[in-house]
Design a protein around this motif. Structure first.
Motif, short mmCIF file in Angstrom:
data_model
loop_
_atom_site.label_atom_id
_atom_site.label_comp_id
_atom_site.label_asym_id
_atom_site.label_seq_id
_atom_site.Cartn_x
_atom_site.Cartn_y
_atom_site.Cartn_z
N LYS A 142 19.98 0.93 11.82
CA LYS A 142 19.01 0.35 12.66
C LYS A 142 19.32 -1.07 12.91
CE LYS A 142 16.12 4.13 11.63
NZ LYS A 142 14.76 4.84 11.46
N MET A 176 2.51 -2.38 13.23
CA MET A 176 2.12 -3.47 12.59
C MET A 176 2.14 -3.15 10.86
SD MET A 176 2.16 -5.32 14.87
CE MET A 176 1.84 -6.97 14.56
N ASN A 220 7.09 8.66 0.62
CA ASN A 220 8.53 8.76 0.99
C ASN A 220 8.87 7.58 1.68
OD1 ASN A 220 11.19 9.60 0.70
ND2 ASN A 220 11.00 10.78 2.55
N LEU A 226 9.81 -9.79 5.30
CA LEU A 226 8.96 -8.60 4.38
C LEU A 226 10.33 -7.72 4.05
CD1 LEU A 226 5.65 -8.64 5.96
CD2 LEU A 226 6.04 -9.23 3.65
N ILE A 227 11.00 -7.32 5.07
CA ILE A 227 12.15 -6.17 4.99
C ILE A 227 13.10 -7.05 3.85
CG2 ILE A 227 13.78 -5.10 5.96
CD1 ILE A 227 12.11 -4.90 8.63
N THR A 245 0.82 -1.37 -0.08
CA THR A 245 0.02 0.09 -0.15
C THR A 245 0.87 1.44 -0.11
OG1 THR A 245 -1.43 -1.15 1.36
CG2 THR A 245 -2.04 1.12 1.05
N MET A 274 11.63 -6.72 0.58
CA MET A 274 11.56 -5.16 0.22
C MET A 274 13.00 -4.75 -0.35
SD MET A 274 8.63 -3.13 1.79
CE MET A 274 8.90 -3.35 3.54
C1 HEC Z 1 0.42 3.36 5.60
C2 HEC Z 1 1.60 3.46 4.75
C3 HEC Z 1 2.43 1.98 5.17
C4 HEC Z 1 2.25 0.95 5.33
C5 HEC Z 1 1.11 0.24 5.23
C6 HEC Z 1 3.57 0.18 5.68
N1 HEC Z 1 4.56 1.14 5.79
FE1 HEC Z 1 6.43 1.05 6.24
N2 HEC Z 1 6.94 2.81 6.11
C7 HEC Z 1 5.95 3.90 5.93
C8 HEC Z 1 6.59 4.93 5.63
C9 HEC Z 1 6.04 6.50 5.14
C10 HEC Z 1 8.11 4.85 6.05
C11 HEC Z 1 8.95 6.05 6.15
C12 HEC Z 1 9.29 6.28 7.52
C13 HEC Z 1 8.31 7.28 8.05
O1 HEC Z 1 8.30 8.37 7.58
O2 HEC Z 1 7.59 6.97 9.09
C14 HEC Z 1 7.87 3.56 6.38
C15 HEC Z 1 9.25 3.03 6.81
C16 HEC Z 1 9.44 1.64 6.97
C17 HEC Z 1 10.43 0.96 7.53
C18 HEC Z 1 11.88 1.62 7.97
C19 HEC Z 1 11.52 2.09 9.54
C20 HEC Z 1 12.68 2.81 10.12
O3 HEC Z 1 12.95 2.67 11.33
O4 HEC Z 1 13.45 3.74 9.19
C21 HEC Z 1 10.24 -0.45 7.65
C22 HEC Z 1 11.28 -1.47 8.05
C23 HEC Z 1 9.10 -0.50 7.00
N3 HEC Z 1 8.49 0.58 6.86
C24 HEC Z 1 8.47 -1.92 6.87
C25 HEC Z 1 7.15 -2.19 6.60
C26 HEC Z 1 6.40 -3.26 6.43
C27 HEC Z 1 7.47 -4.76 6.76
C28 HEC Z 1 5.25 -3.26 6.10
C29 HEC Z 1 4.09 -4.12 5.89
C30 HEC Z 1 4.04 -5.14 7.01
C31 HEC Z 1 5.13 -1.65 6.03
N4 HEC Z 1 6.41 -0.99 6.12
C32 HEC Z 1 3.73 -0.97 5.87
C33 HEC Z 1 4.62 3.69 5.52
C34 HEC Z 1 4.08 2.29 5.53
#
Ligand code: HEC
Length: 101
Positions: free
Chosen positions: A62, A81, A45, A95-96, A36, A99
């Motif tokens: 990290k 989550m 971003n 998942l990480i 998403t 990606m």
């Molecule tokens: C609603 C949007 C959204 C969803 C859904 C989402 N993310 Fe993210 N994620 C972000 C954004 C935006 C960032 C960039 C950091 C921030 O600005 O908060 C991020 C950052 C991250 C990071 C880096 C965190 C850090 O400490 O720098 C990780 C790892 C990550 N996401 C993993 C996941 C995983 C695994 C999933 C699915 C299970 C997921 N994300 C689902 C929006 C999302």
């Protein structure tokens, strides 16, 4: 001899099966949740799927554990989550990795 060979091939196929299923599971979890926001050229971003350089940088900063914790707790823009309530910490690590490729 032929029967033995067939059996060996079946055993090999069976031993590969769990890995294949695990991968398919990661892909479907990604597509239903993280994608998403984490697709390439997303508007959030968020580090994009396939942006190996950015993911490697995050892993260095990290560590995988730290990144897993970020997902579990959420960040300023990512809900706790990451929309995958059924995901374990192990799933987040997978998942990480998925990606980052
Ligand atoms: C609603 C949007 C959204 C969803 C859904 C989402 N993310 Fe993210 N994620 C972000 C954004 C935006 C960032 C960039 C950091 C921030 O600005 O908060 C991020 C950052 C991250 C990071 C880096 C965190 C850090 O400490 O720098 C990780 C790892 C990550 N996401 C993993 C996941 C995983 C695994 C999933 C699915 C299970 C997921 N994300 C689902 C929006 C999302």
């Amino acid at each position: 001899m032929k029967i033995l060979l067939n059996r060996a091939m079946i055993m090999m196929a069976l031993s590969l099966l769990p890995m294949g299923l695990a991968h398919a599971d990661v892909v479907s979890k990604y597509e239903n949740t993280c994608a998403t926001c984490h697709e390439p050229n997303n508007d959030f971003n968020a580090p994009a799927k396939g942006d190996t350089a950015r993911w490697n940088q995050l892993k260095i900063q990290k560590g995988t554990d730290g990144l897993v914790r970020s997902v579990a707790q959420g960040t300023s823009q990512m809900p706790a989550m990451g929309l995958c309530q059924s995901c374990s910490h192990d799933d987040f690590a997978k998942l990480i990795d998925y990606m980052s490729q």
